[in-house]
Design an enzyme around this catalytic site. Sequence first.
Site, short mmCIF file in Angstrom:
data_model
loop_
_atom_site.label_atom_id
_atom_site.label_comp_id
_atom_site.label_asym_id
_atom_site.label_seq_id
_atom_site.Cartn_x
_atom_site.Cartn_y
_atom_site.Cartn_z
N SER A 52 0.95 -1.15 0.07
CA SER A 52 0.05 0.06 0.13
C SER A 52 0.82 1.30 -0.06
CB SER A 52 -0.92 0.03 1.17
OG SER A 52 -0.11 0.01 2.48
N ASP A 330 -3.51 7.63 8.43
CA ASP A 330 -4.16 6.55 9.23
C ASP A 330 -3.17 5.87 9.99
OD1 ASP A 330 -3.02 4.77 7.65
OD2 ASP A 330 -4.84 4.07 6.50
N HIS A 333 -0.44 4.46 7.60
CA HIS A 333 0.10 5.28 6.17
C HIS A 333 0.16 6.87 6.32
CE1 HIS A 333 -2.36 1.89 4.82
NE2 HIS A 333 -1.24 1.65 4.37
#
Length: 355
Positions: A52, A330, A333
């Site tokens: 990610s 978050d 990230h």
Amino acid sequence: MELLSYTFFLLFLISGESVCANAQDRRTKILTHHHHTYGGFRPTKLFVFGDSYVDTGNNPMALASSWKAPYGVTFPGKPAGRFSDGRVLTDYVARFMGIKSPLPYKFLRYGPGKLRYGLNFAYGGTGVFDTHNMLPNVTAQIGLLQRLIKARVYTKRDLKASLALVAVSGNDYTAYGSNNGTRKGLPAFITSVVNQIAIDLKKIHEMGIRRVLVNTLQPVGCLPIQTVYSSYKQCNETENSSARYHNQLLQEVVTTLNNNTKDSSFIILDTFSAFNTVLNTKAILTGKPKLSLRPCCEAARSDAKCGSLDKNGKELYTVCKEPKSMFFWDDVHPTQAGWRAVYLALRSSLNRINA
Ligand SMILES: *[C@@H]1O[C@H](CO)[C@@H](O)[C@H](O)[C@H]1NC(C)=O
Ligand SMILES: *[C@@H]1O[C@H](CO)[C@@H](O)[C@H](O)[C@H]1NC(C)=O
Ligand SMILES: *[C@@H]1O[C@H](CO)[C@@H](O)[C@H](O)[C@H]1NC(C)=O
Ligand SMILES: *[C@@H]1O[C@H](CO)[C@@H](O)[C@H](O)[C@H]1NC(C)=O
Ligand SMILES: *[C@@H]1O[C@H](CO)[C@@H](O)[C@H](O)[C@H]1NC(C)=O
């Protein structure tokens, strides 16, 4: 909470992404162009593998938080598959190259798309080994490109003008923890992860891609998912030192790989140092003495995460007023502002691409 963090990633972006080179980059490009015949390398395509931290849209829309509000609120203005409020590392590496961010592989099926900038094969939540999801691990991601090469979508010549970006940011360790892996067994597991990274890097280079970037593991002990236990006050030093061990082994395998190839084909992108620099340097994002370790988008209950809704559609999270003044988006990230600052800290290693 055993090691590293739960990193669930994903994401997307079909069209309209206009990360174009800023004036400074364009100047560099013109200069480099003049020196091209003297050995400068100016890659024109970017192939991306990993998780990610670099995924720009490959994860399934129905499952991934990256496709839910408030992800994408800064860029492109709605959820579009990136695990951030906006741009991620891939977008900034593409910007450095002076190209558009490559299309996520998943959108190939909607048509040929913008293949000329390369493709992004990264899937949030994945690792070099399988991580309890049905998504392709890095080896399988490489296989997707191998199929396109067989089908002559990309030629040897295209690959020679290409750069690869590989991000392995901890999902293997999260999976190790959820498999009840022990602390005692961790060093051996770190060794096997790094050895597998080396195998994957070698495979990418052997396909004909001229230069390959690989990230170091960020200081995982500083991610909100770890610091929440100290009310976001303190990094977890044990976790940071596991990351350091991973990075030390990575440095060794990359040195060996470079020793066995002609022109320093493998370049370490030291995200560990870059995260630390940004987190510890006064005023780098906000002008305040120290950057908060708190995430901008914070779950309101322990069984929720950023983007969660209850049965009635009520938000189970809060979002800060100014994402651009926060490093973390978050629990694992960075924000777009965070990635941009990391990118600026990485520029000297990125310059080695063109050597
Ligand atoms: C730091 O991480 C280690 C290893 O995951 C864990 O055992 C420890 O409880 C953590 N410490 C804090 C203060 O959260
Ligand atoms: C990656 O995934 C493939 C396909 O699921 C699997 O066969 C392979 O063993 C996995 N590779 C590693 C290194 O775990
Ligand atoms: C890990 O341990 C827990 C608690 O002992 C158990 O319920 C779970 O099935 C174990 N998971 C695996 C993958 O072994
Ligand atoms: C890791 O955690 C320590 C302890 O909180 C912190 O001082 C440091 O900045 C973090 N990063 C590194 C690279 O150690
Ligand atoms: C580099 O390669 C040479 C010759 O192949 C070998 O003798 C040497 O030990 C290698 N060094 C490292 C650090 O791997």
